[in-house]
Motif scaffolding. Structure first.
Motif, PDB file in Angstrom:
ATOM      1  N   VAL A  30       0.838  -1.204   0.000  1.00  0.00           N
ATOM      2  CA  VAL A  30       0.000   0.000   0.000  1.00  0.00           C
ATOM      3  C   VAL A  30       0.873   1.254   0.000  1.00  0.00           C
ATOM      4  CG1 VAL A  30      -1.719   1.290   1.338  1.00  0.00           C
ATOM      5  CG2 VAL A  30      -1.918  -1.180   1.114  1.00  0.00           C
ATOM      6  N   ASP A  31       2.001   1.218   0.700  1.00  0.00           N
ATOM      7  CA  ASP A  31       2.896   2.381   0.730  1.00  0.00           C
ATOM      8  C   ASP A  31       3.408   2.740  -0.659  1.00  0.00           C
ATOM      9  OD1 ASP A  31       2.619   2.717   3.460  1.00  0.00           O
ATOM     10  OD2 ASP A  31       4.396   1.508   3.935  1.00  0.00           O
ATOM     11  N   GLU A  32       3.793   1.736  -1.441  1.00  0.00           N
ATOM     12  CA  GLU A  32       4.249   1.994  -2.809  1.00  0.00           C
ATOM     13  C   GLU A  32       3.116   2.545  -3.667  1.00  0.00           C
ATOM     14  OE1 GLU A  32       7.748  -1.259  -3.576  1.00  0.00           O
ATOM     15  OE2 GLU A  32       5.675  -1.914  -3.746  1.00  0.00           O
ATOM     16  N   ALA A  33       1.911   2.009  -3.492  1.00  0.00           N
ATOM     17  CA  ALA A  33       0.758   2.507  -4.249  1.00  0.00           C
ATOM     18  C   ALA A  33       0.488   3.968  -3.910  1.00  0.00           C
ATOM     19  CB  ALA A  33      -0.469   1.654  -3.963  1.00  0.00           C
ATOM     20  N   ASN A  34       0.488   4.292  -2.624  1.00  0.00           N
ATOM     21  CA  ASN A  34       0.246   5.674  -2.210  1.00  0.00           C
ATOM     22  C   ASN A  34       1.330   6.606  -2.732  1.00  0.00           C
ATOM     23  OD1 ASN A  34      -2.140   5.177  -0.835  1.00  0.00           O
ATOM     24  ND2 ASN A  34      -1.097   4.744   1.079  1.00  0.00           N
ATOM     25  N   HIS A  35       2.581   6.172  -2.688  1.00  0.00           N
ATOM     26  CA  HIS A  35       3.683   6.998  -3.178  1.00  0.00           C
ATOM     27  C   HIS A  35       3.526   7.274  -4.681  1.00  0.00           C
ATOM     28  CE1 HIS A  35       7.638   8.769  -3.197  1.00  0.00           C
ATOM     29  NE2 HIS A  35       8.002   7.964  -4.188  1.00  0.00           N
ATOM     30  N   PHE A  36       3.166   6.252  -5.455  1.00  0.00           N
ATOM     31  CA  PHE A  36       2.974   6.434  -6.891  1.00  0.00           C
ATOM     32  C   PHE A  36       1.833   7.414  -7.160  1.00  0.00           C
ATOM     33  CE2 PHE A  36       1.143   5.481 -11.023  1.00  0.00           C
ATOM     34  CZ  PHE A  36       2.271   5.422 -11.834  1.00  0.00           C
ATOM     35  N   MET A  37       0.700   7.239  -6.462  1.00  0.00           N
ATOM     36  CA  MET A  37      -0.466   8.102  -6.700  1.00  0.00           C
ATOM     37  C   MET A  37      -0.231   9.533  -6.236  1.00  0.00           C
ATOM     38  SD  MET A  37      -3.656   5.513  -5.991  1.00  0.00           S
ATOM     39  CE  MET A  37      -3.098   5.036  -4.365  1.00  0.00           C
ATOM     40  N   GLU A  38       0.611   9.747  -5.224  1.00  0.00           N
ATOM     41  CA  GLU A  38       0.958  11.107  -4.796  1.00  0.00           C
ATOM     42  C   GLU A  38       1.690  11.859  -5.902  1.00  0.00           C
ATOM     43  OE1 GLU A  38       3.256  10.548  -1.261  1.00  0.00           O
ATOM     44  OE2 GLU A  38       1.484  10.185  -0.024  1.00  0.00           O
ATOM     45  N   ARG A  39       2.514  11.137  -6.665  1.00  0.00           N
ATOM     46  CA  ARG A  39       3.289  11.756  -7.746  1.00  0.00           C
ATOM     47  C   ARG A  39       2.527  11.826  -9.057  1.00  0.00           C
ATOM     48  NH1 ARG A  39       7.753   8.471  -8.782  1.00  0.00           N
ATOM     49  NH2 ARG A  39       6.687   6.834  -7.665  1.00  0.00           N
ATOM     50  N   HIS A  40       1.406  11.102  -9.159  1.00  0.00           N
ATOM     51  CA  HIS A  40       0.604  11.062 -10.384  1.00  0.00           C
ATOM     52  C   HIS A  40      -0.862  11.294 -10.016  1.00  0.00           C
ATOM     53  CE1 HIS A  40       4.221   8.632 -11.242  1.00  0.00           C
ATOM     54  NE2 HIS A  40       4.154   9.233 -12.415  1.00  0.00           N
ATOM     55  N   ASP A  41      -1.274  12.560  -9.995  1.00  0.00           N
ATOM     56  CA  ASP A  41      -2.633  12.937  -9.577  1.00  0.00           C
ATOM     57  C   ASP A  41      -3.727  12.357 -10.461  1.00  0.00           C
ATOM     58  OD1 ASP A  41      -1.623  14.396  -7.489  1.00  0.00           O
ATOM     59  OD2 ASP A  41      -1.766  16.324  -8.522  1.00  0.00           O
ATOM     60  N   GLU A  42      -3.392  11.988 -11.678  1.00  0.00           N
ATOM     61  CA  GLU A  42      -4.389  11.480 -12.617  1.00  0.00           C
ATOM     62  C   GLU A  42      -4.683   9.997 -12.412  1.00  0.00           C
ATOM     63  OE1 GLU A  42      -0.423  10.640 -14.512  1.00  0.00           O
ATOM     64  OE2 GLU A  42      -1.250  12.206 -13.257  1.00  0.00           O
ATOM     65  N   THR A  43      -4.061   9.373 -11.410  1.00  0.00           N
ATOM     66  CA  THR A  43      -4.250   7.944 -11.171  1.00  0.00           C
ATOM     67  C   THR A  43      -5.001   7.673  -9.881  1.00  0.00           C
ATOM     68  OG1 THR A  43      -2.141   7.684 -10.004  1.00  0.00           O
ATOM     69  CG2 THR A  43      -2.114   7.383 -12.398  1.00  0.00           C
ATOM     70  N   ALA A  44      -5.525   6.453  -9.784  1.00  0.00           N
ATOM     71  CA  ALA A  44      -6.232   6.018  -8.578  1.00  0.00           C
ATOM     72  C   ALA A  44      -6.111   4.512  -8.443  1.00  0.00           C
ATOM     73  CB  ALA A  44      -7.710   6.413  -8.659  1.00  0.00           C
ATOM     74  N   ILE A  54      -3.661  -2.418  -7.974  1.00  0.00           N
ATOM     75  CA  ILE A  54      -3.665  -2.041  -9.385  1.00  0.00           C
ATOM     76  C   ILE A  54      -4.077  -0.580  -9.506  1.00  0.00           C
ATOM     77  CG2 ILE A  54      -4.630  -2.550 -11.649  1.00  0.00           C
ATOM     78  CD1 ILE A  54      -5.103  -5.442 -10.509  1.00  0.00           C
ATOM     79  N   ILE A  55      -3.187   0.208 -10.090  1.00  0.00           N
ATOM     80  CA  ILE A  55      -3.377   1.654 -10.215  1.00  0.00           C
ATOM     81  C   ILE A  55      -3.616   1.987 -11.679  1.00  0.00           C
ATOM     82  CG2 ILE A  55      -2.301   3.897  -9.849  1.00  0.00           C
ATOM     83  CD1 ILE A  55      -0.502   2.361  -7.753  1.00  0.00           C
ATOM     84  N   ALA A  56      -4.673   2.783 -11.930  1.00  0.00           N
ATOM     85  CA  ALA A  56      -5.035   3.101 -13.310  1.00  0.00           C
ATOM     86  C   ALA A  56      -5.321   4.591 -13.448  1.00  0.00           C
ATOM     87  CB  ALA A  56      -6.270   2.304 -13.729  1.00  0.00           C
ATOM     88  N   ASN A  57      -5.361   5.055 -14.707  1.00  0.00           N
ATOM     89  CA  ASN A  57      -5.786   6.427 -14.985  1.00  0.00           C
ATOM     90  C   ASN A  57      -7.249   6.546 -14.616  1.00  0.00           C
ATOM     91  OD1 ASN A  57      -3.290   7.105 -16.000  1.00  0.00           O
ATOM     92  ND2 ASN A  57      -3.865   6.838 -18.132  1.00  0.00           N
ATOM     93  N   LYS A  58      -7.592   7.549 -13.823  1.00  0.00           N
ATOM     94  CA  LYS A  58      -8.982   7.655 -13.383  1.00  0.00           C
ATOM     95  C   LYS A  58      -9.859   8.425 -14.347  1.00  0.00           C
ATOM     96  CE  LYS A  58      -7.670  11.250 -10.085  1.00  0.00           C
ATOM     97  NZ  LYS A  58      -7.696  11.646  -8.680  1.00  0.00           N
ATOM     98  N   TYR A  59      -9.310   9.178 -15.267  1.00  0.00           N
ATOM     99  CA  TYR A  59     -10.114   9.975 -16.184  1.00  0.00           C
ATOM    100  C   TYR A  59     -10.132   9.434 -17.597  1.00  0.00           C
ATOM    101  CZ  TYR A  59      -9.951  13.227 -12.325  1.00  0.00           C
ATOM    102  OH  TYR A  59     -10.060  13.788 -11.080  1.00  0.00           O
ATOM    103  N   GLU A  60      -9.474   8.334 -17.854  1.00  0.00           N
ATOM    104  CA  GLU A  60      -9.408   7.808 -19.206  1.00  0.00           C
ATOM    105  C   GLU A  60     -10.210   6.539 -19.379  1.00  0.00           C
ATOM    106  OE1 GLU A  60      -5.603   7.698 -21.136  1.00  0.00           O
ATOM    107  OE2 GLU A  60      -4.882   9.368 -19.959  1.00  0.00           O
ATOM    108  N   GLY A  61     -11.261   6.374 -18.592  1.00  0.00           N
ATOM    109  CA  GLY A  61     -12.117   5.218 -18.737  1.00  0.00           C
ATOM    110  C   GLY A  61     -12.912   5.303 -20.023  1.00  0.00           C
ATOM    111  N   VAL A  62     -13.054   4.212 -20.706  1.00  0.00           N
ATOM    112  CA  VAL A  62     -13.780   4.166 -21.959  1.00  0.00           C
ATOM    113  C   VAL A  62     -14.997   3.282 -21.774  1.00  0.00           C
ATOM    114  CG1 VAL A  62     -13.653   3.520 -24.388  1.00  0.00           C
ATOM    115  CG2 VAL A  62     -11.634   4.457 -23.252  1.00  0.00           C
ATOM    116  N   GLN A  63     -16.170   3.792 -22.132  1.00  0.00           N
ATOM    117  CA  GLN A  63     -17.392   3.006 -21.976  1.00  0.00           C
ATOM    118  C   GLN A  63     -17.612   2.126 -23.180  1.00  0.00           C
ATOM    119  OE1 GLN A  63     -20.637   5.610 -21.120  1.00  0.00           O
ATOM    120  NE2 GLN A  63     -20.030   5.809 -19.010  1.00  0.00           N
TER     121      GLN A  63
END
Length: 63
Positions: A30-44, A54-63
């Motif tokens: 979880v620490d590595e996940a949080n560190h990655f997401m802190e540096r990449h605001d577009e991910t979740a 699993i961390i993904a782009n949160k605004y690039e979802g395709v329906q």
């Protein structure tokens, strides 16, 4: 351990909530996940599977 997707060479898509999301990184803590997401605001954090986060782009979802 953290694995970041290589640009142009690796694509992994997660399907959730009627959309697909491009995976950017997979971590095993979880620490590595949080560190990655802190540096990449577009991910979740999109999913957990056993020890894997699993961390993904949160605004690039395709329906």
């Amino acid at each position: 351990m953290i694995h970041k997707a290589k640009k142009g060479g690796e694509q992994l898509w997660i399907y959730s909530m009627g959309k697909r999301f491009l995976v950017r990184a997979i971590t095993d803590t979880v620490d590595e996940a949080n560190h990655f997401m802190e540096r990449h605001d577009e991910t979740a954090l999109i999913a957990c599977f056993g020890p894997f986060n699993i961390i993904a782009n949160k605004y690039e979802g395709v329906q």
